[in-house]
Motif scaffolding. Structure first.
Motif, short mmCIF file in Angstrom:
data_model
loop_
_atom_site.label_atom_id
_atom_site.label_comp_id
_atom_site.label_asym_id
_atom_site.label_seq_id
_atom_site.Cartn_x
_atom_site.Cartn_y
_atom_site.Cartn_z
N ARG A 23 -11.44 -51.77 -40.95
CA ARG A 23 -9.99 -52.45 -40.91
C ARG A 23 -9.55 -51.34 -40.16
N VAL A 24 -10.35 -50.21 -40.62
CA VAL A 24 -8.78 -48.90 -40.46
C VAL A 24 -9.37 -48.64 -39.19
N ASP B 105 -2.45 -49.28 -32.52
CA ASP B 105 -2.30 -48.18 -32.67
C ASP B 105 -2.28 -47.55 -31.97
N ARG C 192 -7.00 -50.97 -36.74
CA ARG C 192 -6.14 -50.65 -37.18
C ARG C 192 -5.69 -49.35 -35.75
N PHE D 143 -6.60 -41.09 -39.51
CA PHE D 143 -5.36 -41.19 -40.61
C PHE D 143 -6.57 -41.69 -42.24
#
Lengths: 301, 595
Positions: A124-125, A132, A128, A244
């Motif tokens: 999921r990271v 972005d 994401r 991140f």
């Protein structure tokens, strides 16, 4: 789109542009093909060898740089302190792990430099971060066309990343570049490479550097004073890289800047662009609108 | 709720064991939900589960029974009647009554857990158990095997663990003395037990009238099993059933390290760490019920992840955070950026639920977004200015209504202000104190009151600053506000200690966050201010201390209930200097900040 692309930077013909596009596609095809063959237990070294073989089999003889592969938290360059840490290691892929394939072949005298981020199975990271990055692609193009200086764009991208809650990880690259120029590479009998970088292609970058130094611009696009000028005509390999919490993601592709300052992404037929389109994100606009977040950037973040 | 019998749908029933012992049991809650069987410990009755059962009853079918010798069950005289195999038979009889087919989820506390270990390691019964949550009750077999290892192959760790547990087990030896325990329980001890418990363990709730007899007969549990099992442990006492281990921080009777090797016996192990004493079913029912519920749901969905062996410092830290913060409700102010956001994301990774407060709603929403990507059970952004008393009151009410009482509150929102005292206008003073001090006061006041009222502990973290003990002629307003936060935290800590609520003041130091880009530099033109902001931001960036490390320090400090936690080396140095060589700090206070 194709009609737009007949314009070429000085010193280049439309055929040259097509040549660059072809090698960029080839490089992305390579990344996709190799990514599909990776499985739990594959090491970074194996992945780079697979990319190298795949491209060599298709006629690539020279490189701007040999393939890189980063797995797991190495995608965010966690704990990178010295340049040799960029080189492939014995790190093994596991289920759900993010990975980046980065390859820069020279083919028929044209150079591409691409970066391909994905994960082994759902993550999921990574999803994401890739989503972005669409904003960054649109923003960079818009800002280059607006004639802003590269340093300023770099800092704005920085601020946009901070606002998104991400770290700027392209700062970890040599010279902290978000982009660098690429050009044609003359066919040479000897194609030596040292420390992963092809010397023929590097010579072109070096020449640009010398010329730029005289004329007041730089072939390396970073946050330093030397980048405090609008984009110079030519091709730029742009590679915004966000990090991140131990996961990194980037795309890397060629941006064409014409003599009059008009700019466009060399190709929209790329995996990450298709991915955004499938997910209804706005990364596809060639003359894209400025991201709505741009105004808010002036506020302290 | 005062009794299990007053739960919705409560039904009392009795089962008779093969040896004639009659067991009183109750079933309540959602008849079609998964069945959760609660087994109580010593010297309690099934009523110890009232608070937990009440919280589970909405979703689950809850079953509890009085172990033989306790409460309304009959009390056999013979010590041998309390042997583990009889207790296992009792449990089977209860299962026959409530779940003749299908599997149940077992939760055991204290002796309830000790006997449940026998259930899950006895193949005949284990097949009927879907999951096991164990609280403060190790398997006697594991205990014996681990203790033996400490004797036959001693390492400093094993020896000190054995010694620690040997001391903590004083009551076990006492219960082996003939007659005296019974006399004590039926006499003074029984009379004063509730008071002792309230003082030592901060438990509330009325004692059971049957306590003296429960405790007197329950002593036979120890006499019938402990010596025998410690001498003859079963080597095959292992299980593949998903086990959730809940370890209270301040259990007076069990060493935390006792469970270090538990994964050898129960490889499918999830650990939870709770701040509290031995009787967590009474003192922390909210969190306990949430953990039981989540665990049962996961097992029912067949989604228990194979626990990855935590390798490396980061993995171990993440695992520690998950143990403690999974399922906790945290409120964080200033969550849109910097330390607040980093703390929110660290808690998200640990599986907490988050209420994210920021003046800038968009940035709070972004944090919530990222938190959910990282695995927060829920993340709810709120746009509130912490200096606004009314808005904070509304926020507190909203949080209570929508999510419940928070387990953790991080009063982190703050603004920067720099410049000399004489240049600082009254308005600037007011704004600074409004946000930096009053924001914290509101947070502590409103959420603190909720925590006290709930009576299940909690933790409050206030972001102070190294400026709280490092004076500076350049930061009078900021330092004053942060020193006040530090002192407020210390006072609050003293007051809330009686309620089991921890209070921590965090003093970060120079951390690269957005605060420098928004700092008010008094006595400067707007151009000068802009350039000063840029310069300070750059300097902080060069210093390069990331807010993520502060977040780690916050989570660690909550786990340890640290009073004052300086974070960066310079903050630690300033803290030490303020205690031992304050003159150095006073000299530093006179230095002009570079402009």
């Amino acid at each position: 789109m194709a009609t737009l692309l007949t314009d070429a930077p000085p010193g280049m013909t439309a055929a040259d542009i097509d040549g660059f596009r072809a090698v960029q596609r080839l490089a992305y095809d390579c990344a996709e093909a190799v990514a599909a063959r990776l499985h739990p237990g594959t090491t970074e070294r194996e992945a780079t060898a697979m990319m190298r073989r795949w491209l060599t089999e298709r006629g690539v003889r020279d490189w701007l740089h040999l393939p890189f592969a980063w797995f797991g938290d190495r995608t965010a360059f966690t704990g990178f302190k010295v340049p040799h840490q960029f080189f492939a290691t014995g790190r093994r892929l596991t289920e759900g792990m993010p990975f980046i394939l980065d390859v820069a072949p020279v083919y028929n005298g044209y150079t591409a430099d691409i970066g391909y981020t994905t994960s082994l199975g759902p993550n999921r990271v990574v999803d994401r971060l890739l989503d972005d990055l669409a904003t960054h692609r649109a923003f960079i193009l818009e800002a280059v066309q607006a004639g802003r200086t590269l340093r300023q764009i770099y800092l704005d991208v920085d601020a946009l990343m901070a606002r998104q809650g991400y770290e700027n990880r392209h700062r970890a690259y040599p010279f902290g570049v978000i982009a660098h120029r690429v050009g044609k590479v003359p066919d040479a009998r000897f194609r030596p490479h040292a420390f992963g970088f092809g010397q023929n292609a590097l010579r072109g970058l070096l020449k640009d550097g010398v010329r730029g130094h005289r004329e007041g611009w730089s072939p390396l696009w970073n946050h330093r004073k030397m980048s405090d000028h609008p984009a110079t005509p030519g091709l730029w390999a742009v590679e915004p890289h966000v990090g991140f919490r131990g996961v990194g993601a980037k795309f890397e592709e060629l941006l064409v800047v014409e003599a009059d300052g008009h700019a466009y992404w060399l190709d929209d037929d790329l995996p990450h662009v298709h991915r955004w389109a499938d997910r209804g994100l706005h990364g596809t606009a060639v003359t894209g609108t400025a991201p709505d977040r741009l105004d808010t950037l002036k506020e302290p973040v | 709720m005062t009794s299990l019998y007053s739960l919705p749908g409560a039904r009392r029933f009795e089962v008779t064991a093969p040896d004639g012992v009659r067991l009183a049991a109750v079933e309540a809650g959602a008849a079609d939900g998964p069945t959760v069987v609660l087994v109580h410990g010593y010297p309690d009755t099934k009523e110890i589960w009232t608070d937990v059962a009440e919280r589970l009853a909405d979703t689950y079918r809850v079953v509890a029974y009085d172990v033989r010798g306790a409460g309304e069950s009959s009390r056999p005289e013979a010590t041998s009647a309390y042997a583990l195999h009889h207790l296992a038979d009792d449990f089977e009889d209860v299962l026959d009554a409530v779940a003749p087919e299908g599997k149940v989820h077992v939760v055991g506390h204290d002796w309830g857990s000790v006997q449940a270990w026998e259930f899950v390691t006895t193949p005949r019964i284990a097949g009927r158990i879907a999951s096991f949550t164990t609280i403060s009750g190790p398997s006697l077999d594991h205990l014996a095997l681990v203790t033996r290892e400490g004797l036959t192959r001693p390492t400093p760790k094993r020896v000190s663990r054995n010694v620690e547990q040997a001391f903590r087990s004083w009551y076990v030896y006492a219960l082996h003395v003939p007659v005296a325990p019974e006399m004590a329980w039926r006499g003074l001890l029984g009379k004063h037990w509730p008071a002792l418990l309230a003082k030592g363990e901060k438990t509330l709730g009325a004692p059971e009238p049957s306590l003296p007899e429960d405790a007197a007969f329950g002593a036979k549990l120890y006499r019938a099993n402990v010596r025998h099992r410690m001498a003859n442990p079963r080597g095959d006492a292992t299980t593949d059933i998903p086990v959730q281990l809940v370890v209270p921080d301040r259990d007076k009777f069990l060493a935390k390290r006792l469970y270090d090797e538990l994964h050898r016996f129960a490889p499918n192990l999830t650990r939870r760490q709770v701040s509290g004493g031995h009787w967590v079913p009474r003192t922390r029912p909210d969190l306990l019920a949430r953990w039981i519920g989540e665990f049962v749901d996961r097992v029912e969905r067949d989604a228990v992840p194979a626990p990855a062996a935590a390798k490396g410092r980061k993995a171990r830290r993440d695992e520690d955070n998950r143990r403690r913060f999974a399922g906790q409700l945290a409120v964080i102010t200033g969550a849109g950026s910097g330390i607040g956001r980093a703390t929110a994301l660290a808690l998200a990774e640990a599986g907490a639920r988050l209420v994210l407060v920021d003046r800038d709603g968009a940035s709070a929403a972004r944090t919530a977004d990222l938190a959910e990507v990282l695995g927060a059970v829920g993340a709810y952004p709120e746009t509130v200015d912490v200096s606004d008393a009314e808005a904070m009151e509304q926020l507190a009410e909203k949080v209570r209504a929508a999510h419940g009482v928070p387990d953790l509150v991080v009063n982190n929102a703050g603004i920067g202000i720099a410049g000399s005292f004489l240049d600082t206008s009254p308005e600037e003073w007011k704004r600074t104190l409004d946000v930096n001090l009053w924001g914290v006061i509101h947070g502590c006041r409103l959420f603190g009151a909720m925590m006290v009222e709930r009576g299940q502990g909690g933790h409050i973290v206030n972001t102070a600053s190294a400026a709280a003990f490092q004076p500076s002629k350049s930061l009078p307003a900021y330092s004053t506000s942060k020193a006040a936060v530090l002192m407020l935290s210390e006072c609050l800590r003293a007051e809330f200690a009686a309620h089991g609520i921890g209070v921590t003041a965090i003093c970060p130091g120079f951390v690269a966050t957005g605060i420098t880009g928004a700092t008010r530099f008094v006595g400067t033109s707007s151009d000068q201010e802009r350039s000063l902001r840029e310069k300070t931001t750059k300097a902080y960036k060069r210093r390069g201390y990331p807010p993520e490390k502060v977040a780690d320090a916050i989570l660690r400090a909550v786990g340890r209930n640290t009073a004052v936690q300086p974070v960066t080396p310079e903050a630690r140095a300033a803290r030490a200097a303020s205690r031992f060589t304050p003159r150095v700090l006073r000299a530093l206070a006179r230095v002009d900040l570079p402009k």
